[in-house]
Design a protein around this motif. Structure first.
Motif, PDB file in Angstrom:
ATOM      1  N   THR A 133       2.754  -1.640   4.845  1.00  0.00           N
ATOM      2  CA  THR A 133       3.025  -0.511   4.678  1.00  0.00           C
ATOM      3  C   THR A 133       4.169   0.222   4.511  1.00  0.00           C
ATOM      4  O   THR A 133       4.645   1.297   4.236  1.00  0.00           O
ATOM      5  N   GLY A 134       5.183  -0.632   5.118  1.00  0.00           N
ATOM      6  CA  GLY A 134       6.649  -0.405   5.155  1.00  0.00           C
ATOM      7  C   GLY A 134       6.922  -0.129   6.798  1.00  0.00           C
ATOM      8  O   GLY A 134       8.072   0.128   6.971  1.00  0.00           O
ATOM      9  N   LEU A 135       6.034   0.054   7.623  1.00  0.00           N
ATOM     10  CA  LEU A 135       6.288   0.233   9.012  1.00  0.00           C
ATOM     11  C   LEU A 135       7.358  -0.720   9.660  1.00  0.00           C
ATOM     12  O   LEU A 135       8.465  -0.233  10.314  1.00  0.00           O
ATOM     13  N   HIS A 136       6.796  -2.053   9.613  1.00  0.00           N
ATOM     14  CA  HIS A 136       7.436  -3.003  10.250  1.00  0.00           C
ATOM     15  C   HIS A 136       8.653  -3.588   9.860  1.00  0.00           C
ATOM     16  O   HIS A 136       9.517  -4.286  10.492  1.00  0.00           O
ATOM     17  N   THR A 188       0.631  -1.216   0.077  1.00  0.00           N
ATOM     18  CA  THR A 188      -0.091   0.001  -0.022  1.00  0.00           C
ATOM     19  C   THR A 188       0.920   1.217   0.047  1.00  0.00           C
ATOM     20  O   THR A 188       2.065   1.274   0.216  1.00  0.00           O
ATOM     21  N   ASP A 189       0.196   2.402  -0.259  1.00  0.00           N
ATOM     22  CA  ASP A 189       0.876   3.540  -0.057  1.00  0.00           C
ATOM     23  C   ASP A 189       0.816   4.061   1.401  1.00  0.00           C
ATOM     24  O   ASP A 189       0.113   3.368   2.010  1.00  0.00           O
ATOM     25  N   HIS A 190       0.927   5.365   1.386  1.00  0.00           N
ATOM     26  CA  HIS A 190       0.930   6.181   2.954  1.00  0.00           C
ATOM     27  C   HIS A 190      -0.580   6.001   3.224  1.00  0.00           C
ATOM     28  O   HIS A 190      -0.699   6.875   4.218  1.00  0.00           O
ATOM     29  N   THR A 191      -1.605   6.116   2.306  1.00  0.00           N
ATOM     30  CA  THR A 191      -2.823   6.300   2.632  1.00  0.00           C
ATOM     31  C   THR A 191      -3.527   4.692   2.862  1.00  0.00           C
ATOM     32  O   THR A 191      -5.061   4.749   3.102  1.00  0.00           O
ATOM     33  N   GLY A 192      -2.837   3.783   2.606  1.00  0.00           N
ATOM     34  CA  GLY A 192      -3.763   2.446   2.526  1.00  0.00           C
ATOM     35  C   GLY A 192      -4.306   1.923   1.059  1.00  0.00           C
ATOM     36  O   GLY A 192      -4.848   1.063   1.070  1.00  0.00           O
ATOM     37  N   TYR A 223      -8.641  -0.484  -0.718  1.00  0.00           N
ATOM     38  CA  TYR A 223      -7.585  -0.205   0.493  1.00  0.00           C
ATOM     39  C   TYR A 223      -7.276  -1.603   1.297  1.00  0.00           C
ATOM     40  O   TYR A 223      -8.063  -2.316   1.231  1.00  0.00           O
ATOM     41  N   ALA A 224      -5.912  -1.728   1.709  1.00  0.00           N
ATOM     42  CA  ALA A 224      -5.602  -2.670   2.628  1.00  0.00           C
ATOM     43  C   ALA A 224      -5.025  -1.883   4.115  1.00  0.00           C
ATOM     44  O   ALA A 224      -4.218  -0.988   3.959  1.00  0.00           O
ATOM     45  N   ILE A 225      -5.605  -2.020   5.102  1.00  0.00           N
ATOM     46  CA  ILE A 225      -5.034  -1.639   6.475  1.00  0.00           C
ATOM     47  C   ILE A 225      -4.893  -2.603   7.581  1.00  0.00           C
ATOM     48  O   ILE A 225      -5.433  -3.738   7.593  1.00  0.00           O
ATOM     49  N   GLY A 226      -4.074  -2.378   8.388  1.00  0.00           N
ATOM     50  CA  GLY A 226      -3.871  -3.283   9.649  1.00  0.00           C
ATOM     51  C   GLY A 226      -2.839  -4.645   9.352  1.00  0.00           C
ATOM     52  O   GLY A 226      -1.969  -4.247   8.260  1.00  0.00           O
ATOM     53  N   GLU A 227      -2.842  -5.565   9.723  1.00  0.00           N
ATOM     54  CA  GLU A 227      -1.959  -6.656   9.575  1.00  0.00           C
ATOM     55  C   GLU A 227      -2.095  -7.118   7.987  1.00  0.00           C
ATOM     56  O   GLU A 227      -1.067  -7.842   7.569  1.00  0.00           O
ATOM     57  N   ALA A 230      -5.889   7.636   8.001  1.00  0.00           N
ATOM     58  CA  ALA A 230      -5.286   8.060   6.563  1.00  0.00           C
ATOM     59  C   ALA A 230      -6.108   7.404   5.491  1.00  0.00           C
ATOM     60  O   ALA A 230      -6.484   8.002   4.548  1.00  0.00           O
ATOM     61  N   ALA A 231      -6.540   6.251   5.390  1.00  0.00           N
ATOM     62  CA  ALA A 231      -7.446   5.614   4.555  1.00  0.00           C
ATOM     63  C   ALA A 231      -9.048   6.606   4.557  1.00  0.00           C
ATOM     64  O   ALA A 231      -9.476   6.618   3.502  1.00  0.00           O
ATOM     65  N   ALA A 232      -9.512   6.709   5.826  1.00  0.00           N
ATOM     66  CA  ALA A 232     -10.606   7.425   5.963  1.00  0.00           C
ATOM     67  C   ALA A 232     -10.504   8.604   5.341  1.00  0.00           C
ATOM     68  O   ALA A 232     -11.450   8.981   4.550  1.00  0.00           O
ATOM     69  N   ASN A 233      -9.676   9.338   5.495  1.00  0.00           N
ATOM     70  CA  ASN A 233      -9.228  10.814   4.869  1.00  0.00           C
ATOM     71  C   ASN A 233      -9.407  10.742   3.281  1.00  0.00           C
ATOM     72  O   ASN A 233      -9.966  11.249   2.717  1.00  0.00           O
TER      73      ASN A 233
END
Length: 545
Positions: free
Chosen positions: A374-377, A354-358, A366-370, A396-399
């Motif tokens: 995202t590149g965080l972990h 994903t990008d920085h908005t999911g 969109y994909a969020i969570g586990e 971020a995804a909601a926005n």
């Protein structure tokens, strides 16, 4: 066919966050495989990492995350998450989440976990996930703009190409999903302007896991079949301390026990962690898990022991009430004796890119969570960054969703069961499920070799052939959908592991024990993307035509 503005698949913290953030302006459908609180978020014990004191800093949080991630963290994303941590926690407090306070009531109690340089983990005793999940779920269930479908499981995403909408050369777009009602056995068509995958991880691909039964990698598998890239699937975090007891199914002993002074010991009482890492019990999870695995295999042990009994009994009971109660039910008094523990599959650091908005590679998906990468972990998740990531990227995804213009409604094809029958027997599902999990545990576990990975891939492909044939001829069921998804995710994990010729973070190979100088993510692309989509349209199966 049902029409919604936003379809959210998954009812954990990531999905709930998006739902609440967009519901004031959008009509939302949230799909939960079981009941709304049956998910990994509810099982999370430790807490949420955030800089909340003057002696800590966002830079320190970033640096701790980068160190744990072994060079593979996206620094921009890491800064994004750490910088929004405090406002995220403040939002949860405003929603009424009962975080634990200091004994004198002066503020919130912060604990420290492995890999963190400061005490920055805000928590609700030792059941943080449950407290947060319960608070947000109550709001979701009562919201007039949110429809919750419990006991429903997504079968597959509906794309414009699969539905035959638009010109073949047009970029594919996600239009919704097919969803199975587990009670009636009927598959419904749900159309949506925007679809969010928040289905959690894939811990059930392994024989031993801290995850609930619903963690079957559904989002990763569905997005891969729809043509999305996945990344870093080889980095499976094995939690060092899962309760070892024949009656304790998947019960996690939180990282905070070690953060509050718990000591890992051999059966003779020897503390072994200082021999593996100078940080001892506070080393990152991958280091601790490999140390335990090494000691168990070297000495032929069934488990090791985590001892917190040197702390005052009232301290142990007040800080870890859930663990204390569960262990007492099994005859273990943690105020007087050590806890038997083993490593178990815990968290997937990779997932759908994903990008920085999911956003994923597929428009309107969109994909969020586990589920997401995202590149965080990077190559190893820092403790208590997971719930934080769910909410920061949920926001971020909601926005981003709220900023998207609407599109005309389209008529989607219904699910076609005219060419399939009821399964004559489902023993193949049970047998293949068990064989897959044992294969992954034995060959794609904490320590890997090229030979083990090759054996695992061979067996996975044989199992996939059997399940694909079953899927093509019989009506879908919850168990069949989950097994199909797990086999797909298992293949992606093994393929990713085979491509990494080094040891980094959570991926340790005996054939490639050194870490390369340059850190490069493992990115898999559906090479036969269009042929897969064409096959989806024509094969003799129970999919829509």
């Amino acid at each position: 066919m049902q029409q919604f503005d936003v379809l959210i698949i998954g009812s954990g913290l990531a999905g709930l966050t998006v739902a609440l953030k967009v519901a004031s302006e959008k009509r939302v459908c949230l799909v939960s495989k079981r009941k709304i609180n049956d998910n990994s978020s509810s099982w999370a014990q430790g807490g949420i990492a955030a800089v909340l004191t003057d002696d800590d800093s966002i830079e320190a949080h970033i640096q701790d995350t980068l160190i744990a991630g072994a060079g593979l963290c996206d620094q921009e994303v890491t800064r994004q998450v750490a910088s929004h941590a405090r406002e995220t926690v403040e939002w949860l407090i405003a929603q009424g989440v009962p975080f634990t306070r200091e004994d004198d009531g002066s503020g919130y109690h912060l604990t420290r976990e492995g890999g963190h340089s400061h005490r920055r983990i805000i928590h609700a005793a030792d059941a943080t996930g449950h407290a947060v999940q319960k608070t947000l779920a109550e709001q979701v269930l009562s919201h007039p703009n949110i429809i919750v479908l419990e006991d429903h499981i997504a079968v597959d995403l509906i794309t414009s190409r699969k539905a035959g909408i638009g010109a073949p050369q047009d970029n594919a777009e996600c239009l919704g999903a097919y969803v199975l009602d587990n009670q009636s056995g009927k598959v419904m068509t749900i159309a949506a302007q925007q679809t969010v995958l928040a289905t959690g991880g894939a811990g059930k691909v392994y024989l031993y896991t801290t995850n609930p039964d619903v963690s079957t990698g559904d989002g990763v598998a569905m997005s891969w079949r729809a043509g999305c890239r996945v990344a870093n699937m080889e980095f499976i975090q094995f939690h060092p301390t899962c309760l070892f007891h024949p009656k304790a199914k998947s019960f996690l002993i939180t990282e905070a026990v070690r953060g509050e002074g718990g000591i890992l010991k051999l059966p003779d009482g020897t503390n072994f962690m200082p021999h593996h890492d100078k940080r001892g019990e506070l080393a990152p999870r991958d280091v601790v898990a490999r140390a335990i695995d090494f000691e168990m295999k070297k000495r032929g042990l069934d488990c090791v022991f985590l001892d917190i009994s040197h702390k005052p009994a009232d301290f142990v009971i007040s800080h870890f009430p859930t663990i204390y109660r569960r262990c007492m039910e099994l005859g273990i008094d943690i105020t007087k004796e050590p806890i038997p523990v083993v490593p178990a599959a815990h968290y997937s650091c990779g997932g759908v890119m994903t990008d920085h908005t999911g956003r994923t590679d597929l428009a309107s998906l969109y994909a969020i969570g586990e589920t997401a990468c995202t590149g965080l972990h990077g190559a190893n998740r820092l403790a208590s960054n997971s719930l934080l990531e769910c909410m920061v990227f949920g926001q971020a995804a909601a926005n981003d969703i709220l900023s998207q213009p609407g599109r005309p409604s389209v008529s989607l094809p219904y699910w076609d069961e005219s060419r399939v029958t009821d399964a004559d027997e489902e023993v193949i599902i049970t047998h293949n499920w068990n064989e897959l999990r044992r294969t992954m545990w034995n060959y794609v576990g904490i320590v890997r070799t090229s030979k083990r990975l090759t054996r695992a891939m061979h067996r996975i492909q044989m199992l996939r052939d059997e399940v694909d044939e079953f899927y093509s001829n019989f009506r879908v069921s919850n168990n069949l959908i989950e097994l199909r998804n797990l086999l797909q995710v298992a293949e992606l994990i093994v393929r990713s592991a085979m491509e990494r010729h080094e040891s980094r973070g959570l991926h340790y190979s005996r054939d490639y024990p050194e870490m390369l100088d340059i850190a490069v993510p493992t990115v898999l692309e559906p090479s036969n993307y269009f042929s897969l989509l064409d096959r989806d349209l024509t094969e003799k199966s129970n999919r829509s035509t």
